[in-house]
Motif scaffolding. Structure first.
Motif, PDB file in Angstrom:
ATOM      1  N   ARG A  89     -13.770  -3.653   7.294  1.00 16.15           N
ATOM      2  CA  ARG A  89     -12.797  -4.537   6.654  1.00 16.15           C
ATOM      3  C   ARG A  89     -11.615  -4.827   7.568  1.00 16.15           C
ATOM      4  O   ARG A  89     -10.655  -5.477   7.157  1.00 16.15           O
ATOM      5  N   GLU A  90     -11.672  -4.349   8.791  1.00  8.33           N
ATOM      6  CA  GLU A  90     -10.551  -4.506   9.709  1.00  8.33           C
ATOM      7  C   GLU A  90     -10.848  -5.589  10.739  1.00  8.33           C
ATOM      8  O   GLU A  90     -12.007  -5.842  11.081  1.00  8.33           O
ATOM      9  N   SER A 116     -13.465   9.727   3.100  1.00  8.62           N
ATOM     10  CA  SER A 116     -14.536   9.164   3.897  1.00  8.62           C
ATOM     11  C   SER A 116     -15.848   9.756   3.405  1.00  8.62           C
ATOM     12  O   SER A 116     -15.894  10.443   2.390  1.00  8.62           O
ATOM     13  N   ARG A 157     -20.712   6.766   6.964  1.00  6.19           N
ATOM     14  CA  ARG A 157     -20.182   5.634   6.212  1.00  6.19           C
ATOM     15  C   ARG A 157     -20.478   4.346   6.965  1.00  6.19           C
ATOM     16  O   ARG A 157     -20.256   4.267   8.176  1.00  6.19           O
ATOM     17  N   ASP A 158     -20.960   3.331   6.271  1.00  8.00           N
ATOM     18  CA  ASP A 158     -21.434   2.094   6.895  1.00  8.00           C
ATOM     19  C   ASP A 158     -22.548   2.431   7.898  1.00  8.00           C
ATOM     20  O   ASP A 158     -22.371   2.344   9.120  1.00  8.00           O
ATOM     21  N   GLY A 166     -13.035  -0.209  11.217  1.00 12.22           N
ATOM     22  CA  GLY A 166     -13.714  -0.317   9.935  1.00 12.22           C
ATOM     23  C   GLY A 166     -14.195  -1.735   9.690  1.00 12.22           C
ATOM     24  O   GLY A 166     -13.661  -2.701  10.254  1.00 12.22           O
ATOM     25  N   ARG A 223     -11.479   4.062  12.035  1.00 14.75           N
ATOM     26  CA  ARG A 223     -12.100   3.238  11.008  1.00 14.75           C
ATOM     27  C   ARG A 223     -11.358   3.377   9.677  1.00 14.75           C
ATOM     28  O   ARG A 223     -11.117   4.466   9.194  1.00 14.75           O
ATOM     29  N   ASN A 224     -10.975   2.217   9.124  1.00 11.67           N
ATOM     30  CA  ASN A 224     -10.305   2.177   7.821  1.00 11.67           C
ATOM     31  C   ASN A 224      -8.962   2.893   7.849  1.00 11.67           C
ATOM     32  O   ASN A 224      -8.569   3.542   6.887  1.00 11.67           O
ATOM     33  N   ILE A 252      -6.019  -0.815   8.261  1.00 12.34           N
ATOM     34  CA  ILE A 252      -5.787  -1.659   7.083  1.00 12.34           C
ATOM     35  C   ILE A 252      -4.548  -1.230   6.314  1.00 12.34           C
ATOM     36  O   ILE A 252      -4.014  -2.002   5.523  1.00 12.34           O
ATOM     37  N   TYR A 253      -4.067  -0.013   6.554  1.00  8.91           N
ATOM     38  CA  TYR A 253      -2.865   0.471   5.881  1.00  8.91           C
ATOM     39  C   TYR A 253      -1.612   0.239   6.715  1.00  8.91           C
ATOM     40  O   TYR A 253      -0.513   0.579   6.288  1.00  8.91           O
ATOM     41  N   SER A 263       0.832  -1.200   0.000  1.00 11.67           N
ATOM     42  CA  SER A 263       0.000   0.000   0.000  1.00 11.67           C
ATOM     43  C   SER A 263       0.866   1.250   0.000  1.00 11.67           C
ATOM     44  O   SER A 263       0.599   2.209  -0.740  1.00 11.67           O
TER      45      SER A 263
END
Length: 281
Positions: free
Chosen positions: A248-249, A76, A80-81, A246, A215-216, A219-220, A33
């Motif tokens: 996806r985390e 963002s 979100r979500d 997040g 959040r999010n 992942i990075y 990333s």
């Protein structure tokens, strides 16, 4: 030596230069990333090579804001979500309501959309006047945009749908004004928000919090940096405090994941475990 090996060397030198010249350490960010974002940043700034970008970072300090914003992906949207925000409203806020004062840390707040989303939900829950939101990011440029609360009007329709799906009891239009293809969030939503620079990779505990949202962002991060961040969150939370990640985390790869117990697994909401060594206020 092939191109990918040369690329890795250049990225390593760039990271080293950024850390030694400006104090920002991206050395533990997820390599693939980071490499992708550094390449894109070099293109955006008109540098033919990553080495050219490194030279500019060393000799043009005014580029730092551009560099940080390019590396930290400050994107963002409001609510979100939406299901996660609905879970906050219906499951977490009723428990936070028992506190006389509520501290919330929004780590990696980017351009502030989720900060204002939180403020709206707290207002509608009757909790905002005894809440304080600390919104942090390592990019001062992103923080400046967040503090303005001005966004493209083209996003308003999607955000309004998100708001309703999150259990909004009014209309999103009640919280903003529109003009010149922009929307501006009402300044009253800022009355209990403090924006501040904070780097999860290098800085320490920021505040004593009842709720942390990050959040999010993880992942990075590399596994080691994820664990560092989770340690910070653990040490910042009061007993029984909440952590939101997040969708996806996942906490599983990190050694300090055991410090948190699932509260709403599907929405990635966790609670500080009773055995964890956080702030037990």
């Amino acid at each position: 030596m092939d191109a990918s090996e040369l690329d890795s060397i250049e990225v390593g030198l760039f990271v080293q230069a950024l850390q030694k010249r400006h104090g920002y350490d991206f050395g533990q960010y997820a390599p693939a990333s980071l490499r992708r974002r550094v390449r894109l940043l070099a293109d955006q700034l008109g540098c033919k090579t990553i080495s050219g970008l490194t030279e500019r970072v060393l000799h043009e300090p005014q580029l730092l804001s551009n560099v940080l914003e390019g590396l930290t992906v400050p994107t963002s949207e409001m609510f979100r979500d939406p299901a996660m925000f609905r879970a906050l409203r219906e499951k977490v806020f009723p428990l936070l309501a028992s506190y006389p004062h509520i501290n919330i840390w929004q780590a990696g707040c980017a351009h502030g959309q989720e900060v204002y989303s939180l403020a709206i939900l707290l207002e509608e829950a009757g909790l905002y006047d005894r809440s304080q939101i600390f919104a942090t990011d390592l990019s001062d440029r992103a923080l400046h945009r967040a503090s303005e609360g001005i966004y493209p009007v083209k996003d308003a329709q999607q955000w309004s749908r998100n708001y309703q799906a999150a259990g909004g009891i009014h209309s999103l239009a009640d919280y903003c004004s529109a003009g010149y293809k922009l929307i501006k969030l009402n300044q009253r939503l800022r009355r209990h928000v403090t924006f501040a620079v904070h780097n999860l990779a290098t800085d320490g505990v920021f505040c004593e919090a009842h709720l942390i949202l990050c959040r999010n962002v993880l992942i990075y991060f590399s596994d080691a940096l994820q664990d560092r961040a989770l340690t910070l969150f653990r040490d910042s939370l009061v007993r029984g405090g909440f952590l939101c990640l997040g969708l996806r985390e996942n906490l599983n790869p990190a050694p300090h994941a055991q410090d948190f117990s699932p509260f709403d697994s599907a929405m990635r909401i966790y609670r500080l475990a009773t055995h964890a060594d956080g702030n037990h206020a």
